[in-house]
Scaffold this active site. Structure first.
Site, PDB file in Angstrom:
ATOM      1  N   THR A  11       1.099  -1.365  -0.249  1.00  0.00           N
ATOM      2  CA  THR A  11       0.208   0.011  -0.338  1.00  0.00           C
ATOM      3  C   THR A  11       0.611   1.331  -0.284  1.00  0.00           C
ATOM      4  O   THR A  11       0.152   2.379  -0.321  1.00  0.00           O
ATOM      5  CB  THR A  11      -0.796   0.049   1.573  1.00  0.00           C
ATOM      6  OG1 THR A  11      -1.823  -0.881   0.998  1.00  0.00           O
ATOM      7  CG2 THR A  11      -1.935   1.492   1.871  1.00  0.00           C
ATOM      8  N   SER A  54       1.352  -7.574  -0.943  1.00  0.00           N
ATOM      9  CA  SER A  54       2.269  -8.630  -0.437  1.00  0.00           C
ATOM     10  C   SER A  54       0.955  -9.446  -0.545  1.00  0.00           C
ATOM     11  O   SER A  54       2.227 -10.762   0.197  1.00  0.00           O
ATOM     12  CB  SER A  54       2.516  -7.870   1.341  1.00  0.00           C
ATOM     13  OG  SER A  54       1.850  -7.799   1.227  1.00  0.00           O
ATOM     14  N   THR A  77       1.829  -4.601   4.528  1.00  0.00           N
ATOM     15  CA  THR A  77       1.584  -5.152   5.715  1.00  0.00           C
ATOM     16  C   THR A  77       0.697  -6.680   6.066  1.00  0.00           C
ATOM     17  O   THR A  77       1.188  -7.245   6.481  1.00  0.00           O
ATOM     18  CB  THR A  77       0.605  -4.261   6.378  1.00  0.00           C
ATOM     19  OG1 THR A  77      -0.543  -4.478   5.743  1.00  0.00           O
ATOM     20  CG2 THR A  77       1.101  -2.805   6.557  1.00  0.00           C
ATOM     21  N   GLN A 106      -2.980 -20.473  19.679  1.00  0.00           N
ATOM     22  CA  GLN A 106      -3.885 -19.973  18.635  1.00  0.00           C
ATOM     23  C   GLN A 106      -3.881 -18.402  19.019  1.00  0.00           C
ATOM     24  O   GLN A 106      -4.189 -17.263  18.570  1.00  0.00           O
ATOM     25  CB  GLN A 106      -4.961 -19.989  18.943  1.00  0.00           C
ATOM     26  CG  GLN A 106      -5.939 -21.136  17.397  1.00  0.00           C
ATOM     27  CD  GLN A 106      -6.719 -22.079  17.564  1.00  0.00           C
ATOM     28  OE1 GLN A 106      -8.008 -21.251  18.504  1.00  0.00           O
ATOM     29  NE2 GLN A 106      -6.899 -23.396  17.103  1.00  0.00           N
ATOM     30  N   CYS A 107      -3.879 -18.072  20.636  1.00  0.00           N
ATOM     31  CA  CYS A 107      -3.814 -16.465  20.673  1.00  0.00           C
ATOM     32  C   CYS A 107      -2.782 -15.546  21.043  1.00  0.00           C
ATOM     33  O   CYS A 107      -1.400 -16.246  20.122  1.00  0.00           O
ATOM     34  CB  CYS A 107      -3.487 -16.850  22.801  1.00  0.00           C
ATOM     35  SG  CYS A 107      -5.166 -17.794  23.114  1.00  0.00           S
TER      36      CYS A 107
HETATM   37  N1  ASP Z   1      -2.106  -5.339   0.577  1.00  0.00           N
HETATM   38  C1  ASP Z   1      -1.503  -5.021   0.879  1.00  0.00           C
HETATM   39  C2  ASP Z   1      -0.123  -5.178   0.758  1.00  0.00           C
HETATM   40  O1  ASP Z   1      -0.027  -6.003   1.480  1.00  0.00           O
HETATM   41  C3  ASP Z   1      -1.441  -4.311   2.110  1.00  0.00           C
HETATM   42  C4  ASP Z   1      -0.819  -3.332   2.800  1.00  0.00           C
HETATM   43  O2  ASP Z   1       0.442  -2.820   2.258  1.00  0.00           O
HETATM   44  O3  ASP Z   1      -0.926  -2.967   3.576  1.00  0.00           O
HETATM   45  O4  ASP Z   1       0.704  -5.420  -0.109  1.00  0.00           O
END
Ligand code: ASP
Length: 352
Positions: A17, A62, A93, A282-283
């Site tokens: 992003t 990503s 992210t 999983q926590c």
């Molecule tokens: N879909 C995007 C990625 O992971 C989300 C981001 O960058 O926050 O490339």
């Protein structure tokens, strides 16, 4: 914080992003090139660093990240290791925590900063978090300690108000600026008016060996996440997935799973066939303590290895890395119990 005057930094722009712009027709966000990204942050020049860049061609969301891309990043760092004081990886992210974990294993004996960052809003947007994240990541990559050595000597995620160990981090929010957390390990630095390093939390490798880049990763590993209602048939089907060598079993609470005979039977048969089964919780917070409840005890008795307080991102990439080294199942089991890059809290070990 002291930063090196004229620090030489390499930015590796993979996409995400942070560099995206809106497609005028579909209005969906799509990755754009590095010049677009950097044109939106003229302040970078004010830092006085000597910055070069490499970019994925084309930059990717990503969600499309793969072990081949991890190798590309690791090789770029390896190839240019002596030319730069630090490395900043711009990354989406969504899979950032997987990349951070994988790179931590792939870059053995790392002694320079590899700072991964991205943003929740594209860098061209008025309210973007990308500008601050990028600038702070560059400053962290240029930071030196009292002896002039790199302050950060590991793979770390810089996001919003903290610097976190990469292989301890997870994406916790799809919409908050504070998207990443390291629930089982303290911050490496707090980002406020000042950048305050918490030096005792920083990783220091205990040998003097040169950087070794490992690119062999074995992807014959899977996650199996427990949920009430999981049937024996489904479980056996997953444990019999062709070719797999390792399973990260995402269990309940402190590492618990059903102790019914069908469940334990299926798992111990898989272990006896040679499958490595690694137990992580999983926590979001805490870890496996398989002596606490009988339901955790039975897993240990079935030959399941405790992942202690490892994140699932670290667990799956550690398995890929270890199998990629050509280790046998038993060797992988033994290695899983050791702390390799500060990814797990092992009893009796001090600063990692
Ligand atoms: N879909 C995007 C990625 O992971 C989300 C981001 O960058 O926050 O490339």
């Amino acid at each position: 914080m002291t930063t090196k005057q004229g620090a030489r930094l390499l930015i590796i722009y993979t996409g995400g992003t942070i560099g995206m712009i809106e497609n005028p027709v579909t209005h969906a966000l799509q990755p754009f090139d590095f010049s677009h990204l950097i044109d939106n942050v003229p302040k970078v020049k004010m830092l006085g660093y000597d910055i070069d860049n490499i970019q994925f061609n084309p930059p990717i969301d990503s969600s499309n990240m793969s072990p081949e891309h991890w190798s590309e990043i690791a090789c770029a760092i390896g190839e240019h290791y002596d030319d730069y004081d630090g490395f900043v990886v711009l990354h989406g992210t969504d899979t950032m925590a997987f990349t951070a974990s994988a790179l931590s294993f792939m870059l053995e004996h790392l002694r320079k900063p590899v700072i991964i960052t991205g943003s929740q809003l594209p860098i061209g947007e008025v309210r973007t978090d990308g500008e601050e994240n990028l600038i702070t990541a560059l400053q962290v990559a240029a930071a030196v300690d009292a002896q002039g050595a790199p302050m950060v000597q590991e793979v770390a995620i810089l996001f919003n108000d903290s610097l976190l160990r990469g292989n301890r981090s997870s994406k916790m929010s799809a919409d908050n600026f504070n998207a990443f957390k390291s629930n089982n390990y303290p911050e490496l630095a707090r980002i406020g008016l000042a950048i305050t390093f918490l030096e005792k939390n920083l990783y220091r490798s205990c040998d003097d060996e040169k950087l070794k880049v490992h690119t062999a990763l074995d992807t014959d590993v899977i996650f199996i996440e427990l949920y009430p209602g999981l049937s024996e048939q489904t479980l056996r089907h997953m444990l019999n997935t062709p070719h797999i060598k390792g399973v990260v079993l995402k269990t309940y609470g402190a590492g618990n799973a059903p102790n019914e005979p069908w469940f334990i039977g299926a798992v111990s048969e898989a272990v006896n066939r040679g499958l490595v089964v690694l137990n992580v919780t999983q926590c979001a917070n805490g870890g496996v303590n398989n002596t606490l409840y009988e339901t955790g005890n039975s897993l240990a008795a079935a030959g399941v290895v405790s992942g202690h307080d490892m994140t699932s991102e670290a667990a799956i990439t550690k398995l890929m890395y270890l199998f990629g080294q050509g280790l046998s199942g038993d060797e992988v089991r033994r290695a899983l119990l050791t702390d390799m890059r500060g990814e797990v809290t092992v009893a009796g070990k001090g600063r990692n």
